[in-house]
Design a protein around this motif. Structure first.
Motif, PDB file in Angstrom:
ATOM      1  N   UNK A 175       0.830  -1.204   0.000  1.00  0.00           N
ATOM      2  CA  UNK A 175       0.000   0.000   0.000  1.00  0.00           C
ATOM      3  C   UNK A 175       0.868   1.258   0.000  1.00  0.00           C
ATOM      4  N   UNK A 176       1.940   1.247   0.793  1.00  0.00           N
ATOM      5  CA  UNK A 176       2.835   2.404   0.833  1.00  0.00           C
ATOM      6  C   UNK A 176       3.486   2.624  -0.536  1.00  0.00           C
ATOM      7  N   UNK A 177       3.838   1.545  -1.217  1.00  0.00           N
ATOM      8  CA  UNK A 177       4.441   1.698  -2.540  1.00  0.00           C
ATOM      9  C   UNK A 177       3.442   2.241  -3.548  1.00  0.00           C
ATOM     10  N   UNK A 178       2.215   1.717  -3.513  1.00  0.00           N
ATOM     11  CA  UNK A 178       1.208   2.178  -4.466  1.00  0.00           C
ATOM     12  C   UNK A 178       0.812   3.634  -4.225  1.00  0.00           C
ATOM     13  N   UNK A 179       0.760   4.037  -2.960  1.00  0.00           N
ATOM     14  CA  UNK A 179       0.252   5.369  -2.650  1.00  0.00           C
ATOM     15  C   UNK A 179       1.348   6.397  -2.423  1.00  0.00           C
ATOM     16  N   UNK A 180       2.615   6.010  -2.586  1.00  0.00           N
ATOM     17  CA  UNK A 180       3.722   6.951  -2.452  1.00  0.00           C
ATOM     18  C   UNK A 180       4.091   7.520  -3.814  1.00  0.00           C
TER      19      UNK A 180
END
Length: 221
Positions: A175-180
């Motif tokens: 999630x952090x990768x997708x939303x960063x």
């Protein structure tokens, strides 16, 4: 997969529409995944090659018409058809009524989607049962233009004993990768993951994640 629907048979479309009609009435989600991946093609001898090619050109046209019919049907139900990226080998796809899910590698497939004017989501390298949390976070950038992504988990590798340990906190890394931002690689990410492990211990009431936390911290000490 050797047994597939004969998309040239009108009864196949009739059957699938009836099935989807029922599913749409049960599930309110806007995005409707129809699959379309890993459909095997029969091997053929050189003697029958020309006949085989002609046949499969016809089949590709039938598959394209089948996808177009389903996309139109789902569009009328206020749904968006989602299909695996293999469908990009077909022609005249309804770009405004569908989304492609990229799983076989970034750029060639992404270029094909862009060329066809089709929006896409990404799952390549984000299969939950393959890697550890920090691998997902440090993964290559999500390709420009992706409108979202999916973290897949295949049940062949997960069960009641290990499912939670596979899903969490790997999902947080994804999630952090997708939303960063694409160029963001936050050094504080490891601390947030460790905090998530501890929170999961509290939520579950058991120390299920304690050993996994120690392993994570030792790997990145």
């Amino acid at each position: 997969m050797d047994k597939v629907l004969d998309v040239g048979n009108p009864k196949a479309l009739e059957f699938v529409k009836a099935l989807y009609e029922e599913m749409v009435s049960i599930f309110p989600d806007r995005y409707f995944h129809v699959g379309g991946d890993e459909v095997s093609r029969p091997k053929v001898s050189l003697k029958h090659l020309k006949e085989h090619i002609t046949h499969h050109e016809d089949k590709a046209l039938q598959e394209s018409e089948f996808i177009n019919d389903l996309a139109g049907f789902l569009h009328e139900k206020n749904r968006v058809l989602v299909a695996w990226d293999e469908v990009l080998s077909l022609h005249d796809l309804p770009a405004e009524k569908m989304i492609v899910e990229v799983w076989r590698g970034w750029m060639p497939v992404v270029r094909a989607a862009r060329s066809a004017g089709i929006q896409f989501i990404s799952s390549q390298n984000f299969y939950l049962d393959w890697k550890r949390t920090m691998h997902f976070y440090n993964n290559e950038k999500v390709p420009t233009g992706a409108i979202g992504g999916e973290a897949c988990l295949w049940s062949e590798w997960a069960g009641s004993i290990n499912m939670d340990l596979i899903i969490f906190p790997n999902l947080i890394g994804i999630a952090e990768r997708f939303y960063s931002d694409q160029m963001t690689y936050d050094k504080e990410m490891l601390g947030r993951i460790a905090a998530t492990y501890r929170n999961l211990n509290v939520i579950t009431g058991v120390n299920t994640y304690e050993k996994a936390l120690k392993t994570l911290l030792n790997e990145h000490a």
